[in-house]
Design a protein around this motif. Structure first.
Motif, short mmCIF file in Angstrom:
data_model
loop_
_atom_site.label_atom_id
_atom_site.label_comp_id
_atom_site.label_asym_id
_atom_site.label_seq_id
_atom_site.Cartn_x
_atom_site.Cartn_y
_atom_site.Cartn_z
N GLN A 148 0.83 -1.19 0.00
CA GLN A 148 0.00 0.00 0.00
C GLN A 148 0.87 1.24 0.00
O GLN A 148 2.03 1.20 0.36
CB GLN A 148 -0.88 -0.03 1.25
CG GLN A 148 -2.16 0.74 1.08
CD GLN A 148 -2.61 1.34 2.38
OE1 GLN A 148 -1.81 1.52 3.27
NE2 GLN A 148 -3.87 1.67 2.47
N VAL A 150 0.66 3.79 1.92
CA VAL A 150 0.87 4.46 3.20
C VAL A 150 2.36 4.54 3.44
O VAL A 150 3.10 3.60 3.16
CB VAL A 150 0.19 3.71 4.36
CG1 VAL A 150 0.68 4.23 5.70
CG2 VAL A 150 -1.31 3.87 4.26
N SER A 178 -2.33 9.07 0.37
CA SER A 178 -2.05 8.55 1.72
C SER A 178 -0.87 9.26 2.37
O SER A 178 -0.86 9.46 3.58
CB SER A 178 -1.73 7.06 1.67
OG SER A 178 -2.82 6.35 1.20
N ARG A 179 0.11 9.63 1.56
CA ARG A 179 1.26 10.28 2.17
C ARG A 179 0.91 11.68 2.65
O ARG A 179 1.36 12.10 3.72
CB ARG A 179 2.46 10.22 1.22
CG ARG A 179 2.92 11.49 0.58
CD ARG A 179 4.25 11.26 -0.15
NE ARG A 179 4.71 12.51 -0.75
CZ ARG A 179 5.89 12.67 -1.33
NH1 ARG A 179 6.72 11.65 -1.43
NH2 ARG A 179 6.25 13.82 -1.84
N ARG A 182 -1.06 11.33 5.84
CA ARG A 182 -0.18 11.05 6.97
C ARG A 182 0.50 12.34 7.45
O ARG A 182 0.62 12.58 8.66
CB ARG A 182 0.85 9.98 6.60
CG ARG A 182 1.82 9.64 7.71
CD ARG A 182 2.55 8.34 7.46
NE ARG A 182 1.69 7.21 7.70
CZ ARG A 182 1.70 6.47 8.82
NH1 ARG A 182 2.56 6.73 9.79
NH2 ARG A 182 0.88 5.47 8.97
N GLU A 236 0.97 1.11 9.70
CA GLU A 236 0.40 1.41 8.40
C GLU A 236 -1.04 1.85 8.47
O GLU A 236 -1.53 2.50 7.58
CB GLU A 236 0.53 0.21 7.48
CG GLU A 236 1.98 -0.01 7.14
CD GLU A 236 2.17 -0.82 5.91
OE1 GLU A 236 1.25 -1.55 5.54
OE2 GLU A 236 3.24 -0.70 5.32
N ASN A 237 -1.75 1.43 9.51
CA ASN A 237 -3.12 1.93 9.53
C ASN A 237 -3.30 2.99 10.59
O ASN A 237 -2.62 3.04 11.60
CB ASN A 237 -4.15 0.79 9.53
CG ASN A 237 -4.41 0.13 10.84
OD1 ASN A 237 -4.36 0.75 11.88
ND2 ASN A 237 -4.68 -1.16 10.77
N SER B 172 -6.75 1.83 -1.80
CA SER B 172 -5.43 2.46 -1.93
C SER B 172 -4.59 1.74 -2.96
O SER B 172 -3.81 2.36 -3.70
CB SER B 172 -4.69 2.44 -0.59
OG SER B 172 -5.38 3.20 0.37
N ASP B 196 -9.58 -0.76 1.65
CA ASP B 196 -8.30 -1.29 1.16
C ASP B 196 -8.32 -2.81 1.10
O ASP B 196 -9.18 -3.46 1.70
CB ASP B 196 -7.17 -0.86 2.11
CG ASP B 196 -6.83 0.62 1.95
OD1 ASP B 196 -7.32 1.26 1.01
OD2 ASP B 196 -6.05 1.12 2.79
N ASN B 217 -6.57 0.51 5.73
CA ASN B 217 -7.51 1.56 6.10
C ASN B 217 -8.82 1.52 5.34
O ASN B 217 -8.91 0.95 4.25
CB ASN B 217 -6.87 2.93 5.86
CG ASN B 217 -5.78 3.23 6.87
OD1 ASN B 217 -6.03 3.33 8.06
ND2 ASN B 217 -4.56 3.33 6.39
N SER B 219 -11.43 4.48 3.95
CA SER B 219 -11.54 5.93 3.75
C SER B 219 -13.00 6.31 3.53
O SER B 219 -13.67 5.69 2.71
CB SER B 219 -10.73 6.36 2.52
OG SER B 219 -9.38 6.00 2.67
N THR B 247 -10.28 8.72 7.76
CA THR B 247 -9.49 7.52 7.49
C THR B 247 -9.57 6.64 8.73
O THR B 247 -9.26 7.10 9.82
CB THR B 247 -8.02 7.89 7.24
OG1 THR B 247 -7.91 8.50 5.96
CG2 THR B 247 -7.13 6.65 7.23
#
Lengths: 264, 264
Positions: A148, A150, A178-179, A182, A236-237, B172, B196, B217, B219, B247
């Protein structure tokens, strides 16, 4: 004296067809006397990339640009080179590696003069890496997990032309949703601005508003309203609730202070 | 009589290691007597895919599953086959093509009995295409433009176990952020749920709440609060303001009626 506009481009802007974004940069620069300076610090191919932009801006702006091959901190402290900054109408930073820009130019005489000239009206443009450095906090890189996107995020200090903003570029094209999420989870007071390729935000620095120009979208993530955040390093989550999200197309105007779309 | 739970999986769930999601399905099904039925309608490989899930659920649930190879509307109207539905504790729909599921089963006696049994407590699970069909409105497919993943969306009717929701799977992993955004722009009253891979939502149908289970995740895009939408068919850029975004990671509980995270 009013601060100069910023033109922040998500990378891969059209250079052969209508050149909407680069033409806009040249037009904004017409408000002030002098040539456009091109900073090639980010790229590993300063000659090729520099000459390409020089040729484009020569045509679009009508004045021969000044190439600034600043590939060391020594050069970025050279008084003669710095002197030339005050003669410019605009400064354009090419793509490449944003860490080269901040590590080679950050804190140098060149950088300080840039900031001073910008506060006096110098227009500043940048694409890709040249876009990433525009904000106070910037994304340096991210590690992509096997399954993924992330990311484990590396962040650092940018040039600070924009406060309370993180820019991400090539946004939809490189799947950076996702980035940026985050980055916002880790810095919820900051607005995440994801700019697609061949798309730009044209910032009125005095008003702290921008207009979207170009082909695709700009995605805005505002974590200030968030009611719940659970995020950890190397995990990651994550759970983040109540992010305000906006997708903006060409012509949309967004107020970075009020954090809302201006409907005209 | 209470409606059965739903287990809606974003595809590619673990089948060899801890099998967290498939174990959860088997466990939920223990609340009612009878075997698990496996609907292979979506897949082009009903034997292989069906046998794989049959073997997994046999182990995890302790009862030999019933394979339902419904590959025509005639079969889905066969009274003998339909009879078996009332003996099941759960029904699981494999991945494949969601349009096969809705075009072969939609409106048939099988479908009507499913709905009736579900209202009486039958647990329903589905992965990938089997997840997409869970909502009233579903995404059939999207065209990806050359440069960006903004999509021309084809939507249709799903099985309607969930109202006011659109499910998107492999979220994702297949970069479906823009396509779900577009679905929400076109249907702002609906909540977009992007799941995901190896991640699922476990829906309590009575409470209209779900819990996230699995690796990555979920979303959530809620367009109901949106203050401005400008989107057109065949136009790649769009402006949508004030989407509420969440998320969610494992353990997070979301209320689909109140449209908010439940913080426990």
């Amino acid at each position: 004296m009013a601060k100069g506009d910023l033109l922040i481009i998500g990378g891969n802007e059209d250079k052969t067809d209508e050149k909407v974004i680069l033409s806009k940069f040249a037009t904004i620069c017409q408000n002030r006397q002098g040539p456009i300076g091109i900073v090639t610090t980010a790229t590993a191919y300063p000659e090729e990339v520099g000459n390409e932009y020089a040729s484009l801006f020569h045509t679009l702006h009508g004045t021969k640009p000044l190439l600034l091959h600043l590939d060391s901190r020594e050069k970025a402290d050279d008084p003669e080179l710095i002197e030339q900054l005050s003669s410019l109408s605009g400064l354009f930073m090419t793509g490449g590696d944003q860490l080269r820009l901040t590590s080679l130019l950050g804190g140098t005489t060149f950088y300080k003069h840039c900031l001073k000239e910008w506060k006096g009206g110098l227009v500043i443009g940048g694409t890709s890496a040249g876009a990433a450095v525009m904000s106070r906090l910037m994304i340096i890189s991210s590690k992509i997990s096997k399954k993924q996107d992330v990311s484990i995020l590396e962040m650092g200090s940018g040039f600070g032309f924009l406060e309370d903003v993180i820019i991400d570029q090539h946004f939809s094209q490189r799947d950076r949703f996702s980035r940026l999420m985050r980055a916002i989870a880790l810095n919820p007071q900051i607005i995440g601005v994801g700019i697609d390729e061949n798309t730009a935000i044209w910032v009125n620095s005095e008003r702290n508003q921008f207009e979207v120009i170009g082909e695709f979208n700009v995605s805005i993530f505002d974590g200030k309203t968030s009611s719940y955040i659970d995020v950890a390093e190397n995990k990651e989550n994550m759970t983040i609730s109540d992010i305000r999200f906006h997708t903006l197309g060409e012509g949309a105007i967004f107020d970075l202070t009020k954090r809302e779309l201006i409907i005209s």
